[in-house]
Scaffold this motif. Structure first.
Motif, PDB file in Angstrom:
ATOM      1  N   ALA A  42       0.285  12.911   1.962  1.00  0.00           N
ATOM      2  CA  ALA A  42       1.304  11.962   2.743  1.00  0.00           C
ATOM      3  C   ALA A  42       1.306  10.349   2.726  1.00  0.00           C
ATOM      4  O   ALA A  42       1.757   9.758   3.281  1.00  0.00           O
ATOM      5  N   ALA A  43      -0.228  10.354   2.794  1.00  0.00           N
ATOM      6  CA  ALA A  43      -0.905   8.912   3.032  1.00  0.00           C
ATOM      7  C   ALA A  43       0.703   7.820   1.577  1.00  0.00           C
ATOM      8  O   ALA A  43       0.508   6.980   2.673  1.00  0.00           O
ATOM      9  N   ILE A  44       0.408   8.315   1.033  1.00  0.00           N
ATOM     10  CA  ILE A  44       1.223   7.197  -0.071  1.00  0.00           C
ATOM     11  C   ILE A  44       2.737   6.928   0.981  1.00  0.00           C
ATOM     12  O   ILE A  44       3.274   5.748   0.416  1.00  0.00           O
ATOM     13  N   LEU A  45       3.388   8.385   1.433  1.00  0.00           N
ATOM     14  CA  LEU A  45       4.867   7.896   2.317  1.00  0.00           C
ATOM     15  C   LEU A  45       3.792   6.205   3.263  1.00  0.00           C
ATOM     16  O   LEU A  45       4.901   5.866   3.922  1.00  0.00           O
ATOM     17  N   GLY A  46       3.059   6.743   4.201  1.00  0.00           N
ATOM     18  CA  GLY A  46       2.452   5.744   5.214  1.00  0.00           C
ATOM     19  C   GLY A  46       2.469   4.567   4.269  1.00  0.00           C
ATOM     20  O   GLY A  46       2.959   3.364   5.052  1.00  0.00           O
ATOM     21  N   VAL A  47       1.590   4.616   3.159  1.00  0.00           N
ATOM     22  CA  VAL A  47       1.950   3.091   2.706  1.00  0.00           C
ATOM     23  C   VAL A  47       3.148   2.716   2.686  1.00  0.00           C
ATOM     24  O   VAL A  47       3.532   1.373   2.810  1.00  0.00           O
ATOM     25  N   ALA A  48       4.042   3.206   1.765  1.00  0.00           N
ATOM     26  CA  ALA A  48       5.311   2.378   2.178  1.00  0.00           C
ATOM     27  C   ALA A  48       5.993   2.768   3.354  1.00  0.00           C
ATOM     28  O   ALA A  48       6.821   0.749   3.304  1.00  0.00           O
ATOM     29  N   LEU A  49       5.617   2.688   4.343  1.00  0.00           N
ATOM     30  CA  LEU A  49       6.453   2.592   5.687  1.00  0.00           C
ATOM     31  C   LEU A  49       5.627   1.579   6.345  1.00  0.00           C
ATOM     32  O   LEU A  49       6.571   1.172   7.071  1.00  0.00           O
ATOM     33  N   SER A  50       4.499   1.688   6.299  1.00  0.00           N
ATOM     34  CA  SER A  50       3.884   0.670   6.732  1.00  0.00           C
ATOM     35  C   SER A  50       3.923  -0.700   6.538  1.00  0.00           C
ATOM     36  O   SER A  50       4.378  -2.030   6.860  1.00  0.00           O
ATOM     37  N   LEU A  51       3.826  -1.179   5.428  1.00  0.00           N
ATOM     38  CA  LEU A  51       4.306  -1.987   4.459  1.00  0.00           C
ATOM     39  C   LEU A  51       5.633  -2.777   4.566  1.00  0.00           C
ATOM     40  O   LEU A  51       6.363  -3.926   4.899  1.00  0.00           O
ATOM     41  N   ALA A  52       6.668  -1.947   4.589  1.00  0.00           N
ATOM     42  CA  ALA A  52       8.074  -1.863   4.592  1.00  0.00           C
ATOM     43  C   ALA A  52       8.730  -2.801   6.482  1.00  0.00           C
ATOM     44  O   ALA A  52       9.264  -3.081   6.659  1.00  0.00           O
ATOM     45  N   GLY A  53       7.127  -1.625   7.260  1.00  0.00           N
ATOM     46  CA  GLY A  53       7.307  -1.742   8.440  1.00  0.00           C
ATOM     47  C   GLY A  53       6.286  -3.166   9.226  1.00  0.00           C
ATOM     48  O   GLY A  53       6.877  -3.509  10.050  1.00  0.00           O
ATOM     49  N   GLY A  54       5.743  -3.795   8.032  1.00  0.00           N
ATOM     50  CA  GLY A  54       5.210  -4.678   8.691  1.00  0.00           C
ATOM     51  C   GLY A  54       3.743  -4.788   8.739  1.00  0.00           C
ATOM     52  O   GLY A  54       3.624  -4.982  10.460  1.00  0.00           O
ATOM     53  N   VAL A  55       3.103  -3.235   9.188  1.00  0.00           N
ATOM     54  CA  VAL A  55       2.125  -2.267   9.873  1.00  0.00           C
ATOM     55  C   VAL A  55       0.556  -2.634   8.575  1.00  0.00           C
ATOM     56  O   VAL A  55       1.399  -2.158   7.522  1.00  0.00           O
ATOM     57  N   LEU A  56      -0.182  -2.473   9.003  1.00  0.00           N
ATOM     58  CA  LEU A  56      -1.079  -2.178   8.753  1.00  0.00           C
ATOM     59  C   LEU A  56      -1.356  -0.804   7.623  1.00  0.00           C
ATOM     60  O   LEU A  56      -0.563  -0.382   8.623  1.00  0.00           O
ATOM     61  N   PRO A  57      -0.868  -0.964   6.304  1.00  0.00           N
ATOM     62  CA  PRO A  57      -1.594   0.045   6.261  1.00  0.00           C
ATOM     63  C   PRO A  57      -2.407   1.588   6.465  1.00  0.00           C
ATOM     64  O   PRO A  57      -2.178   2.649   6.683  1.00  0.00           O
ATOM     65  N   PRO A  58      -3.516   0.936   7.173  1.00  0.00           N
ATOM     66  CA  PRO A  58      -4.273   2.096   7.479  1.00  0.00           C
ATOM     67  C   PRO A  58      -3.725   2.971   9.285  1.00  0.00           C
ATOM     68  O   PRO A  58      -3.677   3.929   9.271  1.00  0.00           O
ATOM     69  N   LEU A  59      -3.257   2.117   9.433  1.00  0.00           N
ATOM     70  CA  LEU A  59      -2.405   2.824  10.508  1.00  0.00           C
ATOM     71  C   LEU A  59      -1.289   3.031  10.375  1.00  0.00           C
ATOM     72  O   LEU A  59      -0.745   4.303  11.168  1.00  0.00           O
ATOM     73  N   GLY A  60      -0.704   2.900   8.891  1.00  0.00           N
ATOM     74  CA  GLY A  60       0.591   4.274   9.022  1.00  0.00           C
ATOM     75  C   GLY A  60       0.528   4.998   8.137  1.00  0.00           C
ATOM     76  O   GLY A  60       0.304   6.385   8.316  1.00  0.00           O
ATOM     77  N   ILE A  61      -1.001   5.175   7.224  1.00  0.00           N
ATOM     78  CA  ILE A  61      -1.493   5.952   6.669  1.00  0.00           C
ATOM     79  C   ILE A  61      -1.543   6.980   7.688  1.00  0.00           C
ATOM     80  O   ILE A  61      -1.426   8.507   7.948  1.00  0.00           O
ATOM     81  N   LEU A  62      -2.656   6.657   9.220  1.00  0.00           N
ATOM     82  CA  LEU A  62      -3.029   7.947  10.168  1.00  0.00           C
ATOM     83  C   LEU A  62      -1.968   7.987  10.822  1.00  0.00           C
ATOM     84  O   LEU A  62      -1.791   9.027  10.945  1.00  0.00           O
ATOM     85  N   VAL A  63      -1.178   7.332  11.192  1.00  0.00           N
ATOM     86  CA  VAL A  63       0.269   8.486  11.969  1.00  0.00           C
ATOM     87  C   VAL A  63       1.003   9.282  11.012  1.00  0.00           C
ATOM     88  O   VAL A  63       1.037  10.497  11.255  1.00  0.00           O
ATOM     89  N   VAL A  64       1.505   8.853   9.581  1.00  0.00           N
ATOM     90  CA  VAL A  64       1.837   9.336   8.788  1.00  0.00           C
ATOM     91  C   VAL A  64       1.364  10.924   8.490  1.00  0.00           C
ATOM     92  O   VAL A  64       1.846  12.166   8.897  1.00  0.00           O
ATOM     93  N   ALA A  65      -0.688  10.599   8.154  1.00  0.00           N
ATOM     94  CA  ALA A  65      -1.333  11.730   7.737  1.00  0.00           C
ATOM     95  C   ALA A  65      -1.129  12.806   8.508  1.00  0.00           C
ATOM     96  O   ALA A  65      -0.964  14.069   8.537  1.00  0.00           O
ATOM     97  N   GLY A  66      -2.228  12.000  10.115  1.00  0.00           N
ATOM     98  CA  GLY A  66      -1.540  13.016  11.035  1.00  0.00           C
ATOM     99  C   GLY A  66      -1.157  13.739  11.477  1.00  0.00           C
ATOM    100  O   GLY A  66      -0.697  14.894  11.983  1.00  0.00           O
ATOM    101  N   LEU A  67       0.674  13.168  11.561  1.00  0.00           N
ATOM    102  CA  LEU A  67       1.890  14.061  11.449  1.00  0.00           C
ATOM    103  C   LEU A  67       1.941  15.201  10.648  1.00  0.00           C
ATOM    104  O   LEU A  67       2.605  15.923  11.162  1.00  0.00           O
ATOM    105  N   MET A  68       1.416  15.412   9.578  1.00  0.00           N
ATOM    106  CA  MET A  68       1.756  15.778   8.434  1.00  0.00           C
ATOM    107  C   MET A  68       0.654  16.742   8.963  1.00  0.00           C
ATOM    108  O   MET A  68       0.221  18.608   8.538  1.00  0.00           O
ATOM    109  N   ALA A  69      -0.153  16.713   9.104  1.00  0.00           N
ATOM    110  CA  ALA A  69      -1.196  17.580   9.705  1.00  0.00           C
ATOM    111  C   ALA A  69      -1.344  18.290  10.736  1.00  0.00           C
ATOM    112  O   ALA A  69      -0.879  19.480  11.289  1.00  0.00           O
ATOM    113  N   VAL A  70       0.220  17.966  11.683  1.00  0.00           N
ATOM    114  CA  VAL A  70       0.415  18.842  12.654  1.00  0.00           C
ATOM    115  C   VAL A  70       1.683  19.626  12.453  1.00  0.00           C
ATOM    116  O   VAL A  70       1.258  21.176  12.901  1.00  0.00           O
TER     117      VAL A  70
END
Length: 263
Positions: A42-70
């Protein structure tokens, strides 16, 4: 300049390996390896979304990976087949992430560096995030060790003691997401689960207590990080794959030695 690069690479690998080894004990005990794969993919999706939205990749990865875990935790509690859920979500998340990286606006994503890791991209700021994440994982495991261990060994016993096994599962899931967020630059989304499983699996045959297994796993993880960096320099190979190769070699040595001693 070379010294700074080696220090960053070594410290980054060491930080990720230590956190992964400690958390990996629970992954091995709970047989959550495939869970780690789903979260990492799921982190790959987080990378793509964070770069498209201008967000730091670690933050996007944490959010998407956390949502996947939940999501995995909620679906598993509803009685759906865990293997099927993890298989669908792990490969589905990877496919959606690769698709999103190709079609979303923003800078082009170097997928190889995110899939297999690229320690050349680790800055001193990234190093601070990695060790902050390692500290968080270590502190949370130390603070909730009794609850997590009891819920792992016997959910019924945990309930009888007034503990909530679902809380333990969710906590471990979120810690996995945090580890993926800080470790993906070092070993990549496809290899981060190996650092969770291999050191812990190696330590299992050497330890007599859960705490001993965690300590031995941390030592094996540290040796894997240092040995992987040396192997990468000697073979002119990627640090991420080299680290996993070193961990696999240590696992083979420990397993062979343990079996020979048993005979």
């Amino acid at each position: 300049m070379l010294d700074a690069f080696l220090w960053r690479a070594g410290l980054a690998g060491l930080g990720v390996a230590l956190a992964a080894a400690l958390l990996g004990c629970f992954v091995v005990w709970r047989r959550m390896a495939y869970f780690g794969d789903a979260t990492a993919h799921a982190a790959i999706l987080g990378v793509a979304l964070s770069l498209a939205g201008g967000v730091l990749p670690p933050l996007g990865i944490l959010v998407v990976a956390g949502l996947m875990a939940v999501l995995i935790t909620v679906l598993a509690e509803r009685g759906l087949g865990t293997d099927t859920i993890l298989g669908v979500l792990a490969h589905g998340a990877l496919g959606v992430g690769l698709f999103a990286a190709a079609v979303l606006p923003g800078p082009r994503v170097n997928l190889e560096s995110w899939l297999f890791g690229d320690v050349l991209t680790v800055t001193w700021r990234d190093l601070g995030l990695i060790w902050a994440g390692t500290a968080v994982v270590g502190l949370v495991l130390w603070r909730h060790w009794g609850m997590l261990l009891t819920a792992t060994l016997s959910p019924d016993l945990a309930r009888a003691a007034g503990m909530d096994p679902r809380r333990a599962t969710l906590l471990l899931s979120l810690l996995l997401a945090a580890l993926v967020a800080v470790g993906i630059q070092v070993v990549g989304a496809l290899l981060v689960t190996a650092l969770l499983v291999i050191p812990a699996a190696s330590a299992r045959g050497l330890a007599r207590t859960p705490e001993g297994m965690a300590g031995i796993a941390a030592g094996i993880g540290a040796l894997s990080a240092v040995g992987g960096l040396g192997l990468a320099i000697l073979a002119d190979a990627g640090v991420g794959p080299s680290t996993v190769t070193a961990a696999a070699l240590l696992f083979a040595i420990v397993t062979a030695t343990t079996r020979l001693r048993g005979r």
